[in-house]
Design an enzyme around this catalytic site. Structure first.
Site, PDB file in Angstrom:
ATOM      1  N   SER A 140       0.858  -1.180   0.000  1.00 59.48           N
ATOM      2  CA  SER A 140       0.000   0.000   0.000  1.00 59.48           C
ATOM      3  C   SER A 140       0.893   1.229   0.000  1.00 59.48           C
ATOM      4  O   SER A 140       2.088   1.146   0.289  1.00 59.48           O
ATOM      5  CB  SER A 140      -0.886  -0.019   1.252  1.00 59.48           C
ATOM      6  OG  SER A 140      -1.368   1.265   1.582  1.00 59.48           O
ATOM      7  N   TYR A 153      -2.448  -0.870  10.319  1.00 60.35           N
ATOM      8  CA  TYR A 153      -2.422  -1.146   8.882  1.00 60.35           C
ATOM      9  C   TYR A 153      -1.090  -0.705   8.280  1.00 60.35           C
ATOM     10  O   TYR A 153      -0.451  -1.442   7.531  1.00 60.35           O
ATOM     11  CB  TYR A 153      -3.578  -0.432   8.192  1.00 60.35           C
ATOM     12  CG  TYR A 153      -3.713  -0.755   6.726  1.00 60.35           C
ATOM     13  CD1 TYR A 153      -4.309  -1.948   6.314  1.00 60.35           C
ATOM     14  CD2 TYR A 153      -3.263   0.120   5.756  1.00 60.35           C
ATOM     15  CE1 TYR A 153      -4.435  -2.256   4.972  1.00 60.35           C
ATOM     16  CE2 TYR A 153      -3.383  -0.172   4.408  1.00 60.35           C
ATOM     17  CZ  TYR A 153      -3.975  -1.361   4.015  1.00 60.35           C
ATOM     18  OH  TYR A 153      -4.098  -1.664   2.688  1.00 60.35           O
TER      19      TYR A 153
END
Length: 234
Positions: A140, A153
């Site tokens: 990401s 995350y």
């Protein structure tokens, strides 16, 4: 252009019941690959399997919970031979860092980081004897920069980036390339609530040089490249 052709190869994609997992799977099938797709429930893959079969590709659905080591071992054993792994399964808990619970932290890290490693480990055990493999871990933008409200995350995706480099260094000698595809702001189930705020979307687009969020087609070429012989030295 033959080096981009995936005909005769099989790709295993984790977390393929929705979102990017289906986008990745569809792109690989369109490039010629047969598929093994996984989810925690077989039923969630039924409709997608029919779509891929209509393209003339073979597709095998398997159950996989990447938080469970036994489930990983059983799934990879049942998968048989495959040349490409797309480590896509992931989850997120979006809340202030001060409010994250122990269990929420474990959920995100176990899914996104520990699961990614042990699926790759099982896959590599089958690729090494054959001297060939393509492993694509999905990271990401938070693999490389911090974002408020995404502490676990970001930690997991940053870990995926470092893990990818370590595995690439270790397994390259066996003909296995390991790369991390790190999507930017693509609309998915995990972040769709953000796109309901027009002010946020405007702010986002102002920060992106192309002045728009990512679209599925923006990922497909990069994924097929990393899965193919064209990326042999990447």
């Amino acid at each position: 252009m033959a080096s981009f052709d995936l005909t005769g190869k099989t790709a295993l994609v984790t977390g393929a019941s929705r979102g990017l997992g289906q986008i990745f799977s569809r792109a690989l099938a369109q490039a010629g690959a047969d598929l093994i797709v996984t989810s925690r429930t077989i039923l969630s893959l039924a409709g997608f399997c029919k779509e891929i079969e209509a393209l003339g590709r073979r597709i095998t659905p398997l159950e996989l919970d990447v938080r469970d080591h036994a489930s990983i071992r059983d799934c990879i054993a049942a998968a048989g031979q495959f040349e490409i792994l797309v480590n896509n399964a992931g989850c997120n808990v979006r809340k202030p860092a001060a409010e994250i619970t122990w269990d929420e932290w474990n959920l995100v890290l176990d899914t996104n980081l520990r699961g990614t490693f042990f699926v790759a480990q099982e896959a590599a055990a089958r690729m090494i004897p054959r001297g060939y493999g393509r492993i694509i871990n999905i990271g990401s933008v938070t693999s490389v920069f911090g974002c408020a409200g995404l502490a676990p995350y970001g930690a997991s995706r940053g870990g995926v980036k470092q893990l990818t480099m370590a595995l690439a260094d270790e397994w390259g000698r066996y003909g296995i390339t390991v790369n991390c595809l790190a999507p930017g702001w693509f609309r998915t189930e995990q972040n769709k609530v953000l796109y309901e705020n027009p002010e946020w979307v405007e702010y986002l687009c102002d920060r992106i040089p192309l002045k728009r969020p990512g679209q599925p087609a923006d990922l497909e070429g990069a994924l097929v490249f990393l899965a193919s012989d064209a990326s042999e030295y990447v």
